[in-house]
Design an enzyme around this catalytic site. Structure first.
Site, mmCIF file in Angstrom:
data_model
loop_
_atom_site.group_PDB
_atom_site.id
_atom_site.type_symbol
_atom_site.label_atom_id
_atom_site.label_comp_id
_atom_site.label_asym_id
_atom_site.label_seq_id
_atom_site.Cartn_x
_atom_site.Cartn_y
_atom_site.Cartn_z
ATOM 1 N N ARG A 112 -25.319 14.248 9.867
ATOM 2 C CA ARG A 112 -24.133 14.278 10.399
ATOM 3 C C ARG A 112 -24.605 14.553 11.953
ATOM 4 N NH1 ARG A 112 -23.947 17.464 5.767
ATOM 5 N NH2 ARG A 112 -22.024 16.777 4.399
ATOM 6 N N LYS B 281 -23.209 21.172 6.296
ATOM 7 C CA LYS B 281 -22.046 21.523 5.874
ATOM 8 C C LYS B 281 -21.956 22.178 4.706
ATOM 9 C CE LYS B 281 -17.573 19.052 4.896
ATOM 10 N NZ LYS B 281 -16.942 17.878 4.901
ATOM 11 N N TYR C 7 -20.052 5.105 -1.534
ATOM 12 C CA TYR C 7 -21.097 3.831 -1.024
ATOM 13 C C TYR C 7 -21.362 2.939 -2.131
ATOM 14 C CZ TYR C 7 -21.540 7.363 2.570
ATOM 15 O OH TYR C 7 -21.275 8.326 3.897
#
Length: 281
Positions: free
Chosen positions: A133, A158, A257
């Site tokens: 990220r 996160k 994905y």
């Protein structure tokens, strides 16, 4: 700063929320108070309901924006004021099932090579090479690199979780060359003055490189993470391992994905060749 805002900020800090989330949640309550020109603790349940109707029907905010307002306002009333608001239990933005924007490997290379400043080019390269990220990438420190084991430590990702991700030998060598030339004198891999580079600056640089490359996709820095995961799927890595690398809590998040990738699409077309050859107008 009002006493209520100070108390909410302290509650969020005690609950372990990141500075970014803290600012976002406090801002939702500020907007609520500004909407009615009154202190938020004086608002009625009906007024809270009307505010969310306003966000949905008049301002037409996205699902993600509505969710931020819901979480921020709910925290304020239920945690800071200790006041239960039944109306907040029915505010549920409809989920949007959107496939992520993905760049091909060639497109990634085309964009990155147009980033001129070494600190930004290297940051974007590592974000792609490790599936990070943007907040994780810009905060990397030299001590996070384990060159002997080919690993990169991601600290406080996160949910406040640490994780190890593979760092391939090629980007590792690029990182070493970059550090020898540009990185010394700071604990951060990608320094800017006395801190690290800013996320908005990195986004701006990425958008400029994307435009210059001619790649016509609505990509952002986060697209590099999506692309990394998709390319791993294309190369046959199992989804459970990808989940651990990305730091997802649930496999459901990672399953996005498994969409049609270039190689899967190519195999489908080969399979369809025989089926479609005999079709006539």
């Amino acid at each position: 700063m009002t006493e209520l805002r100070k108390r909410m900020m302290e509650d969020l800090q005690l609950a372990g929320y990141s500075p970014r989330t803290t600012r976002s949640y406090i801002d939702t309550v500020r907007v609520l108070a500004k909407h009615y020109h009154r202190s938020p603790d004086l608002l009625t349940d009906e007024e809270i309901r009307d505010f969310f109707v306003h966000l949905v029907s008049e301002r037409k905010l996205s699902r993600s924006s509505i969710t931020v307002y819901l979480c921020g306002i709910k925290f304020f009333f239920e945690k800071t004021l200790k006041r239960k608001l039944p109306i907040l239990d029915i505010v549920r933005p409809r989920p949007q099932k959107r496939l992520p924007v993905v760049l091909s490997q060639g497109e990634v290379q085309s964009v990155l090579k147009r980033v001129k400043r070494p600190v930004y080019r290297m940051a974007l390269t590592i974000i792609y090479a490790c599936g990070l990220r943007i907040s994780e990438g810009i905060r990397l420190k030299t001590s996070d690199v384990d060159g002997q084991r080919g690993l990169l430590r991601v600290r406080a990702g996160k949910g406040g979780k640490d994780r190890l991700v593979p760092l391939h030998s090629h980007p590792l060598e690029l990182l070493r060359s970059y550090y020898r030339a540009h990185g010394k004198g700071s604990p951060f891999l990608f320094p800017q003055k006395k801190a690290h580079i800013a996320a908005d600056s990195l986004q701006k640089v990425f958008r400029a490189a994307l435009k210059e490359s001619g790649v016509d996709k609505p990509a952002t820095v986060h697209t590099l993470r999506h692309s990394y995961a998709t390319h791993l799927v294309e190369n046959g890595l199992d989804i459970g391992t990808i989940k651990e690398i990305l730091g997802h809590t649930s496999i459901v998040t990672t399953n996005i994905y498994t969409h049609l990738t270039e190689r899967i699409t190519a195999r489908i077309h080969v399979s369809l060749d025989g089926m479609m050859t005999g079709l006539q107008q």
